[in-house]
Motif scaffolding. Structure first.
Motif, PDB file in Angstrom:
ATOM      1  N   PHE A  24       0.836  -1.201   0.000  1.00  0.00           N
ATOM      2  CA  PHE A  24       0.000   0.000   0.000  1.00  0.00           C
ATOM      3  C   PHE A  24       0.870   1.249   0.000  1.00  0.00           C
ATOM      4  O   PHE A  24       0.689   2.160  -0.815  1.00  0.00           O
ATOM      5  CB  PHE A  24      -0.925   0.014   1.220  1.00  0.00           C
ATOM      6  CG  PHE A  24      -1.813   1.216   1.261  1.00  0.00           C
ATOM      7  CD1 PHE A  24      -3.049   1.207   0.643  1.00  0.00           C
ATOM      8  CD2 PHE A  24      -1.396   2.383   1.895  1.00  0.00           C
ATOM      9  CE1 PHE A  24      -3.866   2.319   0.666  1.00  0.00           C
ATOM     10  CE2 PHE A  24      -2.205   3.510   1.904  1.00  0.00           C
ATOM     11  CZ  PHE A  24      -3.446   3.473   1.291  1.00  0.00           C
ATOM     12  N   TRP A  25       1.835   1.248   0.921  1.00  0.00           N
ATOM     13  CA  TRP A  25       2.637   2.466   1.042  1.00  0.00           C
ATOM     14  C   TRP A  25       3.531   2.692  -0.164  1.00  0.00           C
ATOM     15  O   TRP A  25       3.728   3.836  -0.600  1.00  0.00           O
ATOM     16  CB  TRP A  25       3.452   2.442   2.338  1.00  0.00           C
ATOM     17  CG  TRP A  25       2.549   2.633   3.505  1.00  0.00           C
ATOM     18  CD1 TRP A  25       2.275   1.751   4.497  1.00  0.00           C
ATOM     19  CD2 TRP A  25       1.732   3.779   3.758  1.00  0.00           C
ATOM     20  NE1 TRP A  25       1.346   2.260   5.358  1.00  0.00           N
ATOM     21  CE2 TRP A  25       0.995   3.510   4.937  1.00  0.00           C
ATOM     22  CE3 TRP A  25       1.543   4.994   3.118  1.00  0.00           C
ATOM     23  CZ2 TRP A  25       0.098   4.420   5.476  1.00  0.00           C
ATOM     24  CZ3 TRP A  25       0.647   5.902   3.657  1.00  0.00           C
ATOM     25  CH2 TRP A  25      -0.061   5.611   4.822  1.00  0.00           C
ATOM     26  N   TYR A  55      -4.137   1.592  -9.614  1.00  0.00           N
ATOM     27  CA  TYR A  55      -4.823   0.299  -9.760  1.00  0.00           C
ATOM     28  C   TYR A  55      -4.515  -0.580  -8.558  1.00  0.00           C
ATOM     29  O   TYR A  55      -5.391  -1.251  -8.016  1.00  0.00           O
ATOM     30  CB  TYR A  55      -4.401  -0.416 -11.046  1.00  0.00           C
ATOM     31  CG  TYR A  55      -4.505   0.427 -12.299  1.00  0.00           C
ATOM     32  CD1 TYR A  55      -5.562   1.325 -12.460  1.00  0.00           C
ATOM     33  CD2 TYR A  55      -3.561   0.335 -13.321  1.00  0.00           C
ATOM     34  CE1 TYR A  55      -5.663   2.107 -13.595  1.00  0.00           C
ATOM     35  CE2 TYR A  55      -3.653   1.116 -14.459  1.00  0.00           C
ATOM     36  CZ  TYR A  55      -4.697   2.009 -14.588  1.00  0.00           C
ATOM     37  OH  TYR A  55      -4.788   2.785 -15.708  1.00  0.00           O
ATOM     38  N   VAL A  56      -3.268  -0.560  -8.136  1.00  0.00           N
ATOM     39  CA  VAL A  56      -2.881  -1.381  -6.981  1.00  0.00           C
ATOM     40  C   VAL A  56      -3.612  -0.901  -5.727  1.00  0.00           C
ATOM     41  O   VAL A  56      -4.167  -1.685  -4.968  1.00  0.00           O
ATOM     42  CB  VAL A  56      -1.357  -1.343  -6.769  1.00  0.00           C
ATOM     43  CG1 VAL A  56      -0.976  -2.160  -5.545  1.00  0.00           C
ATOM     44  CG2 VAL A  56      -0.641  -1.830  -8.007  1.00  0.00           C
ATOM     45  N   LEU A  57      -3.612   0.404  -5.542  1.00  0.00           N
ATOM     46  CA  LEU A  57      -4.265   0.954  -4.341  1.00  0.00           C
ATOM     47  C   LEU A  57      -5.721   0.524  -4.267  1.00  0.00           C
ATOM     48  O   LEU A  57      -6.224   0.141  -3.216  1.00  0.00           O
ATOM     49  CB  LEU A  57      -4.193   2.488  -4.362  1.00  0.00           C
ATOM     50  CG  LEU A  57      -2.864   3.128  -4.000  1.00  0.00           C
ATOM     51  CD1 LEU A  57      -2.957   4.641  -4.126  1.00  0.00           C
ATOM     52  CD2 LEU A  57      -2.474   2.768  -2.580  1.00  0.00           C
ATOM     53  N   ILE A  58      -6.397   0.589  -5.399  1.00  0.00           N
ATOM     54  CA  ILE A  58      -7.817   0.232  -5.395  1.00  0.00           C
ATOM     55  C   ILE A  58      -7.975  -1.260  -5.116  1.00  0.00           C
ATOM     56  O   ILE A  58      -8.810  -1.682  -4.322  1.00  0.00           O
ATOM     57  CB  ILE A  58      -8.470   0.598  -6.739  1.00  0.00           C
ATOM     58  CG1 ILE A  58      -8.475   2.116  -6.902  1.00  0.00           C
ATOM     59  CG2 ILE A  58      -9.891   0.057  -6.826  1.00  0.00           C
ATOM     60  CD1 ILE A  58      -8.829   2.593  -8.274  1.00  0.00           C
ATOM     61  N   ALA A  59      -7.119  -2.052  -5.770  1.00  0.00           N
ATOM     62  CA  ALA A  59      -7.256  -3.504  -5.644  1.00  0.00           C
ATOM     63  C   ALA A  59      -6.959  -3.983  -4.228  1.00  0.00           C
ATOM     64  O   ALA A  59      -7.329  -5.102  -3.862  1.00  0.00           O
ATOM     65  CB  ALA A  59      -6.318  -4.198  -6.630  1.00  0.00           C
ATOM     66  N   LEU A  60      -6.312  -3.149  -3.420  1.00  0.00           N
ATOM     67  CA  LEU A  60      -6.003  -3.565  -2.060  1.00  0.00           C
ATOM     68  C   LEU A  60      -7.228  -3.569  -1.150  1.00  0.00           C
ATOM     69  O   LEU A  60      -7.166  -4.046  -0.020  1.00  0.00           O
ATOM     70  CB  LEU A  60      -4.931  -2.649  -1.452  1.00  0.00           C
ATOM     71  CG  LEU A  60      -3.504  -2.941  -1.909  1.00  0.00           C
ATOM     72  CD1 LEU A  60      -2.562  -1.870  -1.406  1.00  0.00           C
ATOM     73  CD2 LEU A  60      -3.059  -4.303  -1.421  1.00  0.00           C
ATOM     74  N   PRO A  81      -9.662   1.037  -0.383  1.00  0.00           N
ATOM     75  CA  PRO A  81      -9.573   1.338   1.040  1.00  0.00           C
ATOM     76  C   PRO A  81      -9.858   2.828   1.271  1.00  0.00           C
ATOM     77  O   PRO A  81      -9.552   3.652   0.408  1.00  0.00           O
ATOM     78  CB  PRO A  81      -8.109   1.016   1.387  1.00  0.00           C
ATOM     79  CG  PRO A  81      -7.635   0.124   0.316  1.00  0.00           C
ATOM     80  CD  PRO A  81      -8.419   0.456  -0.918  1.00  0.00           C
ATOM     81  N   SER A  82     -10.414   3.151   2.416  1.00  0.00           N
ATOM     82  CA  SER A  82     -10.834   4.538   2.686  1.00  0.00           C
ATOM     83  C   SER A  82      -9.732   5.555   2.415  1.00  0.00           C
ATOM     84  O   SER A  82      -9.969   6.610   1.825  1.00  0.00           O
ATOM     85  CB  SER A  82     -11.261   4.686   4.133  1.00  0.00           C
ATOM     86  OG  SER A  82     -12.293   3.802   4.412  1.00  0.00           O
ATOM     87  N   VAL A  83      -8.530   5.210   2.853  1.00  0.00           N
ATOM     88  CA  VAL A  83      -7.431   6.160   2.691  1.00  0.00           C
ATOM     89  C   VAL A  83      -7.153   6.412   1.218  1.00  0.00           C
ATOM     90  O   VAL A  83      -6.964   7.544   0.781  1.00  0.00           O
ATOM     91  CB  VAL A  83      -6.170   5.620   3.386  1.00  0.00           C
ATOM     92  CG1 VAL A  83      -5.021   6.582   3.195  1.00  0.00           C
ATOM     93  CG2 VAL A  83      -6.434   5.392   4.846  1.00  0.00           C
ATOM     94  N   ALA A  84      -7.164   5.330   0.443  1.00  0.00           N
ATOM     95  CA  ALA A  84      -6.899   5.479  -0.987  1.00  0.00           C
ATOM     96  C   ALA A  84      -7.986   6.311  -1.633  1.00  0.00           C
ATOM     97  O   ALA A  84      -7.705   7.205  -2.444  1.00  0.00           O
ATOM     98  CB  ALA A  84      -6.815   4.108  -1.639  1.00  0.00           C
ATOM     99  N   PHE A 130      -7.411   9.963  -0.829  1.00  0.00           N
ATOM    100  CA  PHE A 130      -6.270  10.530  -1.546  1.00  0.00           C
ATOM    101  C   PHE A 130      -6.597  10.725  -3.024  1.00  0.00           C
ATOM    102  O   PHE A 130      -6.347  11.782  -3.608  1.00  0.00           O
ATOM    103  CB  PHE A 130      -5.048   9.634  -1.369  1.00  0.00           C
ATOM    104  CG  PHE A 130      -3.837  10.141  -2.074  1.00  0.00           C
ATOM    105  CD1 PHE A 130      -3.225  11.311  -1.660  1.00  0.00           C
ATOM    106  CD2 PHE A 130      -3.307   9.458  -3.149  1.00  0.00           C
ATOM    107  CE1 PHE A 130      -2.107  11.799  -2.310  1.00  0.00           C
ATOM    108  CE2 PHE A 130      -2.193   9.932  -3.807  1.00  0.00           C
ATOM    109  CZ  PHE A 130      -1.585  11.105  -3.390  1.00  0.00           C
ATOM    110  N   LEU A 131      -7.213   9.699  -3.630  1.00  0.00           N
ATOM    111  CA  LEU A 131      -7.500   9.775  -5.061  1.00  0.00           C
ATOM    112  C   LEU A 131      -8.556  10.827  -5.351  1.00  0.00           C
ATOM    113  O   LEU A 131      -8.433  11.616  -6.287  1.00  0.00           O
ATOM    114  CB  LEU A 131      -7.959   8.413  -5.574  1.00  0.00           C
ATOM    115  CG  LEU A 131      -6.906   7.317  -5.513  1.00  0.00           C
ATOM    116  CD1 LEU A 131      -7.496   5.990  -5.932  1.00  0.00           C
ATOM    117  CD2 LEU A 131      -5.726   7.684  -6.402  1.00  0.00           C
ATOM    118  N   ALA A 132      -9.610  10.837  -4.527  1.00  0.00           N
ATOM    119  CA  ALA A 132     -10.702  11.775  -4.789  1.00  0.00           C
ATOM    120  C   ALA A 132     -10.208  13.209  -4.712  1.00  0.00           C
ATOM    121  O   ALA A 132     -10.651  14.074  -5.462  1.00  0.00           O
ATOM    122  CB  ALA A 132     -11.826  11.561  -3.786  1.00  0.00           C
TER     123      ALA A 132
END
Lengths: 496, 485
Positions: free
Chosen positions: A113-114, A148-153, A241-244, A247-249
């Motif tokens: 994630f990080w 893509y990775v962030l979302i897939a997590l 994940p909420s954090v992602a 950040f993305l939004a």
């Protein structure tokens, strides 16, 4: 000495921090590295911002290769503003993230994630800071792949599907962008944006030039989720994940909007494409459609993250609406809203992250009675909701005010009316949540709660920092409006 | 000095809010804080009064919102009057609330008092607003902070009522009022309230002022001009003290106050005459008066009847201004005061009846005057004042409005006033008659409501009469408003 290298450091710091995360792998250590890197990046952005205030434009030659042959990092009042938005949100979100990630992502994937978070940050900052068209593509791909990775997590299995969908659409978008850039290179023999805009200005309109513009516009529009190219966005936001999500939004779509502004006004601006092609009209119609259709869809969502995702599509409509006609007030409104919406939506998803810790994926039903069990978070959601609606005293009002003025300046009073009417749809979808949280006569609350009953202080503090800034920037507009106004001025100067 | 007073008038209720929320655990302390806050607010407002009567117009800048537009507070006679009425009645209403909320064992009392104090703070903001943006800011805050009061019971009906309340008020304000404000800024380059209005002669020749006028009048949904009146009856699901202070005084008066203020200080009374087609306002207001009175006549629910009566009396104020003559503007200002005192008495009485007997319908009130004589006497005073019978304050305002109508030679207005007086009599007098002269057919035993309620009700009743005799200050404020251009 160091100060002259700031533009490079802006990218290098997060980029170098990312592999460290992969090497170390310890959950807490990787988090600390990311926080550190994000805050250093934020600090660099602030320094750059101050430099631009005094110097005007900063041009940095990568590896001392003179532009247009080498890669140039070119920072003016518009992209420094975006840099500041992205890096500040990155810094604050990283501070907030730890407790949320611990719950929402498997422990052995934290380092992933990080790593991807840092790469995503690098990519977004890179797209913003660079003055080289191909470099834009490279950074865009870095940010996309890591997204893509962030979302897939996300833990929900739908997250994989959402990530895959975004992968397909995002790749199409990126391909279009690279085709557009390729065509431009064929036409002009240069990849430097500044150089490009000069050369395009000297040329008469040709078919390849139009094709390049078309490819670029569609590609970027996919990235910024312009209606109807937004299909990847709702699921991606809902299942990441909420954090992602947060950040993305707050950042990813904003950077894409910056790209659109950069290409439309700066690169193509001098070749009068804006006046001779219906680009403005197309943007205008799609923006209006986004404002109404996406808001209406939002009203019918049960999943709150999805609902606010659709709301994002609608709000992006306001931003692109401001970008669709070349006047100073309109561009100011567009850029102000880019900023205000970033903090508002950032705040909302941060608060929803807190909610998710308590009740899991937040749905309307599960949020009933939340006003009692999470008073602070609920109050924050109300304030952010008001900012989305554009109630005076919140950041959202400022952008709406400028947008209406811009439209009235054009004499399009009907459009002003439509903008206001569409914000009534926001009233409905926001108030659905408010009503559920506060005015519910059901006693069925409390059964779906997770183990934790208190919210982590760090998360609450960061979330409320965002909430207060929603109010702060509703009253103190000197930073946001003046920054946006300066940026708009720069963009219009390019167009002349 | 006066600048401090202006800040204080907003800050005191907000400070009260903080203290009330901190002392929520101790009801006695919390309720005393509400009372003390209310008294302080009135005192601060009173310190401003002599200055206004001397012709000063103190102002205080809160901050610059964006280049060229400040958030600014500026006290002028009309705002002074409104602020005094609202803050004065807040004291009485707080006494009443304490009695009512405790007697009816309402839940979430702390939230109730907190929202009330915020509402008063924003009412002060509306009263003293120095330009349209400031007015709009506080107008919206007032809508939002009264929403929890309307939905106080948290029942299905409360939620439904809240939706209508918020829906109409927010939509009209965003769709029309904000639009009008934006357009005004674009058209004139200023949003300040200026005695002669902000349009120059050239601008008055265009059709834009008329359009703006329509947008402003309907944009201020709180004035409940038909067809945007539906929120007022819907808001009656709230506990009675809310209906009394907010939906008979603060919120609705904020509505008509804003309309008067905009018409006087953005358009200018003298200019309004020059706007062709400006008389639509008179007809709309006249229609609202009659139509609402007829609905009131047919409503059996007492609070609903009072709500429609409120709608009709709000339009009196608008009707008076729509005559575009100075004396009628003064009548409008007086009617804001008169209706405030009389209608709050009526609502207090309705709440007292509910508290003592749980009755809510007009048809159930036979013979209740014998059980609750003070309540029904207060009710009678309020009703007679609204009908316009001397010696009650309601007569005074009606007198000035009528003289204005004769001045302007508007027979329509004269006819509307006569007809509505008859309708007022028709929907109030039978209640009083039944209460005192019919025999009580159901024999549930009850006496008067708790003392706090009685005290509050008696004082507003007495004030409705006393103000008739001691109206010098109000009238001199009124003259200043009328002379504002």
């Amino acid at each position: 000495m160091i100060s002259s290298q700031l533009p490079a450091l802006q990218i290098i710091v997060p980029l170098l921090a990312a592999p460290f995360c992969v090497i170390i792998r310890n959950s807490r250590a990787t988090w600390l590295i990311s926080v550190l890197a994000s805050w250093v990046t934020f600090g660099i952005s602030i320094l750059l911002y101050l430099d631009v205030q005094t110097l005007g434009v900063i041009s940095y030659e990568m590896g001392n290769w003179a532009p247009p042959w080498g890669i140039e990092y070119r920072i003016d009042s518009i992209n420094v503003f975006v840099l500041l938005i992205v890096s500040s949100i990155g810094a604050l979100v990283s501070l907030y993230a730890y407790p949320s990630i611990s719950v929402e992502v498997d422990e052995n994937k934290h380092y992933l994630f990080w790593t991807s978070y840092l790469l995503c940050l690098t990519g977004l900052l890179g797209v913003t800071i660079t003055g080289d068209a191909f470099n834009i593509f490279v950074f865009l791909e870095i940010s996309s792949l890591s997204t893509y990775v962030l979302i897939a997590l996300g833990k929900n299995r739908h997250a994989l599907y959402a990530a895959f969908r975004y992968l397909i659409l995002g790749t199409i978008g990126a391909t279009f962008i690279v085709i557009g850039i390729g065509l431009l290179y064929l036409l002009t023999g240069t990849l430097n944006l500044y150089d490009l805009s000069m050369r395009l200005g000297d040329m008469s309109l040709t078919q390849p030039q139009l094709a390049a513009l078309a490819f670029l516009t569609v590609g970027i529009s996919l990235k910024l989720a312009l209606f109807p190219l937004h299909l990847w966005l709702p699921n991606a936001y809902a299942f990441a994940p909420s954090v992602a999500t947060c950040f993305l939004a707050a950042t990813a779509t904003k950077v894409a909007i910056y790209l659109l502004l950069r290409f439309a006004y700066d690169v193509f601006g001098q070749s009068q494409i804006f006046s001779e092609l219906p680009l403005g009209e197309v943007l205008l119609i799609l923006s209006i459609a986004a404002m109404f259709i996406a808001s209406t869809v939002a009203i019918y969502q049960q999943d709150i993250k999805r609902m606010f995702a659709y709301s994002s599509v609608a709000q992006i409509g306001y931003i692109t609406l401001g970008a669709s006609f070349a006047s100073h007030t309109a561009l100011t409104s567009s850029i102000v809203h880019l900023f205000n919406h970033a903090i508002t939506k950032g705040a909302i998803f941060l608060l929803l992250g807190l909610v998710a810790l308590r009740i899991g994926q937040p749905t309307l039903k599960k949020m009933s009675g939340l006003g009692k069990s999470m008073p602070w978070t609920s109050a924050g959601l109300v304030i952010c909701g008001l900012s989305l609606i554009g109630v005076p005293g919140t950041a959202g009002f400022i952008s709406k005010w400028y947008l209406i003025l811009a439209v009235l300046e054009r004499g399009w009073w009907w459009l002003a009316f439509m903008i206001l009417a569409s914000s009534l749809l926001a009233v409905i979808y926001v108030w659905r949540v408010v009503e559920t949280m506060y005015v519910s006569d059901s006693d069925s609350r409390g059964d779906s709660h997770m183990a934790s009953t208190t919210s982590p202080t760090s998360m609450t503090l960061v979330a409320w920092l965002f909430v207060t800034s929603c109010i702060f920037f509703g009253f103190h507009t000197s930073f946001s409006v003046e920054g946006a106004s300066a940026a708009a001025k720069v963009l219009l100067e390019y167009t002349k | 000095m006066s600048e401090t007073s202006i800040f204080l008038s907003l800050a005191i209720p907000l400070g009260g809010t903080l203290l009330i929320s901190l002392t929520g655990e101790k009801p006695n302390l919390r309720d005393s804080i509400t009372l003390v806050t209310a008294v302080c607010l009135l005192l601060v407002n009173c310190t401003l009064l002599p200055k206004i009567l001397n012709g000063q117009r103190p102002e205080a800048v809160l901050m610059e919102l964006f280049p060229g537009v400040d958030l600014i507070l500026k006290v002028e006679p009309l705002g002074m009057l409104f602020a005094l009425v609202a803050s004065g009645l807040w004291i009485i209403n707080s006494i009443y609330s304490i009695g009512y909320m405790r007697a009816n064992k309402e839940k979430n009392q702390t939230r109730f008092y907190v929202c009330f104090a915020i509402a008063l703070s924003s009412t002060m903001g509306i009263a003293y607003a120095g330009n349209l943006i400031t007015l709009f800011l506080f107008y919206e805050i007032l809508t939002l902070c009264t929403y929890p009061l309307v939905t106080h019971h948290g029942t299905h009906e409360a939620r439904h009522g809240g939706r209508i309340y918020l829906g109409i008020l927010i939509s009209t304000s965003i769709l029309f009022l904000l639009f009008a404000i934006g357009w005004t800024w674009h058209f004139t380059g200023t949003l300040e309230f200026v005695p002669n209005g902000i349009f120059n002669q050239e601008q008055l020749q265009t059709s834009i002022p008329l359009i703006l006028m329509v947008l402003f009048v309907f944009g201020v949904g709180k004035a409940a001009i038909m067809p945007f009146h539906g929120w007022l009856p819907a808001a009656m699901v709230a506990p009675t003290p809310v209906s009394a202070l907010l939906h008979a005084v603060a919120v609705v008066k904020a509505g008509v106050f804003s309309i008067v203020k905009i018409l006087v200080y953005i358009f200018g009374i003298a200019n309004l005459e020059k706007i062709s087609g400006g008389s639509w306002l008179m007809y709309t207001a006249g229609f609202t008066i009659i139509a609402a009175s007829v609905v009131a006549l047919k409503s059996d629910n007492l609070k609903r009847r009072l709500a429609y009566s409120t709608i009709s009396h709000l339009s009196y104020v608008v009707l008076a201004v729509a005559l575009f003559v100075p004396i009628a503007v003064m009548g409008a200002a007086l009617h804001i005061v008169a209706h405030a005192f009389s209608k709050i008495t009526l609502f207090f009485a309705a709440g007292a009846i509910y508290t003592a007997s749980k009755k809510t319908k007009v048809s159930e009130l036979h013979g209740i005057g014998k059980r609750m004589p003070i309540t029904m006497i207060a009710f009678a005073i309020g009703a007679l004042s609204l009908i316009g019978i001397p010696p009650a304050i309601g007569f005074l305002s009606k007198w000035y409005i009528l003289s204005g109508a004769f001045d302007a030679q508007e027979n329509f207005v004269v006819a509307v006033i006569i007809m509505s007086t008859l309708l007022n009599a028709a929907y109030f007098l039978p209640i009083i008659y039944a209460a005192f002269f019919r025999t009580d057919d159901n024999s549930k035993n009850h006496g008067e409501a708790p003392t706090a309620i009685i005290i509050a009700m008696a004082s507003t009743g007495i004030l409705s009469i006393a103000l008739f005799f001691f109206s010098d200050q109000i009238i001199s404020l009124g003259y200043q408003i009328a002379g504002a251009y």
